[in-house]
Design a protein around this motif. Structure first.
Motif, PDB file in Angstrom:
ATOM      1  N   ILE A  81       9.434  -5.789   3.060  1.00 21.02           N
ATOM      2  CA  ILE A  81       9.419  -5.743   4.527  1.00 21.02           C
ATOM      3  C   ILE A  81       9.899  -4.361   4.937  1.00 21.02           C
ATOM      4  O   ILE A  81      11.061  -4.023   4.768  1.00 21.02           O
ATOM      5  CB  ILE A  81      10.373  -6.803   5.128  1.00 21.02           C
ATOM      6  N   ARG A  82       8.973  -3.529   5.424  1.00 19.05           N
ATOM      7  CA  ARG A  82       9.398  -2.191   5.866  1.00 19.05           C
ATOM      8  C   ARG A  82       8.762  -1.835   7.197  1.00 19.05           C
ATOM      9  O   ARG A  82       7.644  -2.247   7.500  1.00 19.05           O
ATOM     10  CB  ARG A  82       9.036  -1.140   4.809  1.00 19.05           C
ATOM     11  N   GLN A  83       9.537  -1.071   7.952  1.00 16.63           N
ATOM     12  CA  GLN A  83       9.064  -0.578   9.247  1.00 16.63           C
ATOM     13  C   GLN A  83       8.727   0.906   9.164  1.00 16.63           C
ATOM     14  O   GLN A  83       8.423   1.537  10.175  1.00 16.63           O
ATOM     15  CB  GLN A  83      10.147  -0.789  10.297  1.00 16.63           C
ATOM     16  N   GLN A  84       8.828   1.460   7.975  1.00 15.26           N
ATOM     17  CA  GLN A  84       8.615   2.892   7.771  1.00 15.26           C
ATOM     18  C   GLN A  84       7.132   3.179   7.519  1.00 15.26           C
ATOM     19  O   GLN A  84       6.685   3.222   6.370  1.00 15.26           O
ATOM     20  CB  GLN A  84       9.472   3.384   6.607  1.00 15.26           C
ATOM     21  N   TRP A  85       6.406   3.358   8.629  1.00 16.71           N
ATOM     22  CA  TRP A  85       4.975   3.629   8.558  1.00 16.71           C
ATOM     23  C   TRP A  85       4.657   4.953   9.240  1.00 16.71           C
ATOM     24  O   TRP A  85       5.502   5.534   9.931  1.00 16.71           O
ATOM     25  CB  TRP A  85       4.201   2.489   9.222  1.00 16.71           C
ATOM     26  N   ALA A  86       3.419   5.380   9.080  1.00 17.04           N
ATOM     27  CA  ALA A  86       3.001   6.672   9.633  1.00 17.04           C
ATOM     28  C   ALA A  86       2.229   6.535  10.934  1.00 17.04           C
ATOM     29  O   ALA A  86       1.958   7.538  11.598  1.00 17.04           O
ATOM     30  CB  ALA A  86       2.156   7.427   8.610  1.00 17.04           C
ATOM     31  N   THR A  87       1.826   5.299  11.287  1.00 14.32           N
ATOM     32  CA  THR A  87       1.106   5.101  12.544  1.00 14.32           C
ATOM     33  C   THR A  87       1.940   4.254  13.497  1.00 14.32           C
ATOM     34  O   THR A  87       2.705   3.377  13.070  1.00 14.32           O
ATOM     35  CB  THR A  87      -0.253   4.399  12.322  1.00 14.32           C
ATOM     36  N   GLU A  88       1.756   4.500  14.774  1.00 15.86           N
ATOM     37  CA  GLU A  88       2.531   3.772  15.783  1.00 15.86           C
ATOM     38  C   GLU A  88       2.259   2.279  15.730  1.00 15.86           C
ATOM     39  O   GLU A  88       3.185   1.467  15.827  1.00 15.86           O
ATOM     40  CB  GLU A  88       2.195   4.323  17.175  1.00 15.86           C
ATOM     41  N   MET A  89       0.988   1.896  15.552  1.00 11.76           N
ATOM     42  CA  MET A  89       0.657   0.476  15.538  1.00 11.76           C
ATOM     43  C   MET A  89       1.335  -0.242  14.375  1.00 11.76           C
ATOM     44  O   MET A  89       1.927  -1.318  14.550  1.00 11.76           O
ATOM     45  CB  MET A  89      -0.861   0.277  15.462  1.00 11.76           C
ATOM     46  N   ASN A  90       1.257   0.321  13.180  1.00 12.62           N
ATOM     47  CA  ASN A  90       1.881  -0.338  12.040  1.00 12.62           C
ATOM     48  C   ASN A  90       3.397  -0.421  12.205  1.00 12.62           C
ATOM     49  O   ASN A  90       4.022  -1.417  11.823  1.00 12.62           O
ATOM     50  CB  ASN A  90       1.532   0.397  10.743  1.00 12.62           C
ATOM     51  N   CYS A  91       4.012   0.622  12.761  1.00 10.60           N
ATOM     52  CA  CYS A  91       5.458   0.579  13.017  1.00 10.60           C
ATOM     53  C   CYS A  91       5.801  -0.558  13.972  1.00 10.60           C
ATOM     54  O   CYS A  91       6.743  -1.329  13.741  1.00 10.60           O
ATOM     55  CB  CYS A  91       5.931   1.904  13.621  1.00 10.60           C
ATOM     56  N   GLN A  92       5.035  -0.673  15.051  1.00 11.15           N
ATOM     57  CA  GLN A  92       5.341  -1.694  16.056  1.00 11.15           C
ATOM     58  C   GLN A  92       5.108  -3.105  15.528  1.00 11.15           C
ATOM     59  O   GLN A  92       5.908  -4.015  15.789  1.00 11.15           O
ATOM     60  CB  GLN A  92       4.500  -1.453  17.308  1.00 11.15           C
ATOM     61  N   VAL A  93       4.017  -3.296  14.805  1.00 14.74           N
ATOM     62  CA  VAL A  93       3.725  -4.621  14.243  1.00 14.74           C
ATOM     63  C   VAL A  93       4.802  -5.009  13.217  1.00 14.74           C
ATOM     64  O   VAL A  93       5.292  -6.146  13.191  1.00 14.74           O
ATOM     65  CB  VAL A  93       2.321  -4.644  13.607  1.00 14.74           C
ATOM     66  N   ALA A  94       5.200  -4.041  12.386  1.00 13.94           N
ATOM     67  CA  ALA A  94       6.232  -4.308  11.372  1.00 13.94           C
ATOM     68  C   ALA A  94       7.583  -4.605  12.022  1.00 13.94           C
ATOM     69  O   ALA A  94       8.310  -5.495  11.568  1.00 13.94           O
ATOM     70  CB  ALA A  94       6.352  -3.115  10.435  1.00 13.94           C
ATOM     71  N   LYS A  95       7.912  -3.882  13.069  1.00 16.74           N
ATOM     72  CA  LYS A  95       9.189  -4.109  13.763  1.00 16.74           C
ATOM     73  C   LYS A  95       9.233  -5.502  14.395  1.00 16.74           C
ATOM     74  O   LYS A  95      10.243  -6.205  14.302  1.00 16.74           O
ATOM     75  CB  LYS A  95       9.387  -3.036  14.835  1.00 16.74           C
ATOM     76  N   LEU A  96       8.129  -5.894  15.000  1.00 21.71           N
ATOM     77  CA  LEU A  96       8.055  -7.223  15.602  1.00 21.71           C
ATOM     78  C   LEU A  96       8.239  -8.314  14.544  1.00 21.71           C
ATOM     79  O   LEU A  96       8.924  -9.315  14.767  1.00 21.71           O
ATOM     80  CB  LEU A  96       6.706  -7.387  16.314  1.00 21.71           C
TER      81      LEU A  96
END
Length: 382
Positions: A51-66
């Protein structure tokens, strides 16, 4: 088995179970979920479950954070009476090249702007987090303390059981043989156990997503590729955060009961839906792991297995409906992130199907982005 449903969800992994749960929670009735084997038997149960929130795109960061926010209280929200084994001890991403180092700094700036508490750290800081780490091949690292990993079987079962309590009918060992459609409309789903009349179908079939797409005459812009993984015997706790290196093609974790789980992909992995294993993986995986964590030298490997990455052209999921096929919805192309995105996928897809405003804007993840040339490349993928 029922003969009629408001909606049929195909796929008993975390995406399908989470979509079913959220639809039922919002009040939809007559929901059917079909799984050709058993819950979590596909990509979900075969993944590393990081489970990581460390992504390079805004969408993946937001989806992972949620999703991460959901995982933190998942047992309570889902009414699950077992431990989903969320080991929230962080995720350490190691940069081995100048290009990765530059990308790491960009990623952290993006993640911090979205409220994700990641940081760029030195190798000395990395060794403080993982004293057994050999850093000779690396330049820098990033770390997020809120990341981690959990048990994919318990987590998906928690969604499935919560769904059933809300009235969802789950049929395992039920294979979809065809989707009845004509002139851009769906009329039903044919299975090996009978026909279900419905006007709505969700494709959450993971590695078999393109097979389901073919059933309605739609060639999805995805492909499935084998990725392999292994588990060792349990040993004393020596690794807190999950470790990953993109250029060295490895992710590695120590689960709560002591075993190490590690996996990788590879340029030569087959794309024909086979779930087989190779000696080549075992040799390269152990060689890479020992170069980073030499203390594992005497740790014995118990077994290895494989699963499918369903990969989209920009390594981001495809959410939404399909133009020209009314009532056909997609939650596919996760490119290896499907498990960690599960809670968000369930919520966002349920909102979309019901015509509600989605918690996150998912229009950028619609299938039409490929025709429009509006791809958003995700660089941080093993």
């Amino acid at each position: 088995m029922v003969s009629k449903a408001e909606i049929v969800i195909i796929g008993g992994g975390i995406s399908g179970c989470a979509i079913a749960y959220n639809l039922a929670k919002k009040g939809m009735k007559n929901i059917v979920l079909l799984e050709k084997e058993y819950i979590s038997s596909g990509a979900t149960g075969r993944c590393g479950a990081g489970i990581r929130q460390q992504w390079a795109t805004e969408m993946n960061c937001q989806v992972a954070k949620l999703s991460r926010e959901f995982f933190e209280t998942a047992e309570e929200k889902l009414g699950y009476d077992h431990d989903i084994e969320f080991k929230q001890k962080g995720y350490l991403i190691l940069a081995a090249t100048e290009e990765e180092d530059v990308q790491s700094k960009k990623n952290v700036a993006l993640q911090n702007s979205l409220g994700i508490d990641s940081r760029y750290i030195s190798l000395e800081d990395a060794r403080e987090l993982v004293p057994i780490l050999n850093t000779k091949d690396f330049i820098s690292a990033t770390f997020c303390k809120d990341d981690g990993h959990l048990n994919p079987w318990h987590t998906t079962l928690a969604f499935a059981k919560a769904s059933e309590r809300l009235g969802v009918k789950i049929y395992t060992h039920t294979e979809v043989k065809g989707i009845d459609h004509k002139n851009g409309e769906i009329f039903g789903v044919e299975t090996n156990r009978g026909y279900i009349q419905t006007n709505q179908v969700v494709n959450a079939a993971g590695g078999h997503a393109q097979v389901i797409g073919d059933m309605v005459g739609i060639e999805l812009p995805v492909y499935s590729e084998r990725h392999q993984i292994l588990v060792t015997e349990p040993v004393a706790p020596i690794l807190d955060p999950m470790i990953i290196s993109f250029s060295k093609d490895i992710y590695c974790q120590q689960v709560p009961h002591g075993a190490f789980i590690m996996g990788r992909g590879g340029e030569n992995e087959p794309r024909d839906l086979r779930n087989t294993c190779s000696w080549d993986f075992l040799e390269k995986m152990t060689e890479t792991a020992l170069s980073i964590l030499p203390n594992l030298k005497k740790t014995r490997v118990l077994r290895q297995w494989s699963g499918m990455y369903n990969i989209s052209p920009d390594k981001q999921p495809i959410y939404g409906d399909v133009p020209g096929m009314k009532g056909f919805f997609l939650a596919v192309g996760f490119s290896g992130h499907g498990f960690m995105f599960g809670p968000a996928t369930g919520l966002l897809m349920a909102e979309f199907i019901l015509g509600e405003k989605t918690t996150l804007p998912i229009d950028k993840l619609h299938i039409t982005r490929f025709e429009k040339g509006e791809l958003m490349w995700e660089a941080s993928v093993v």
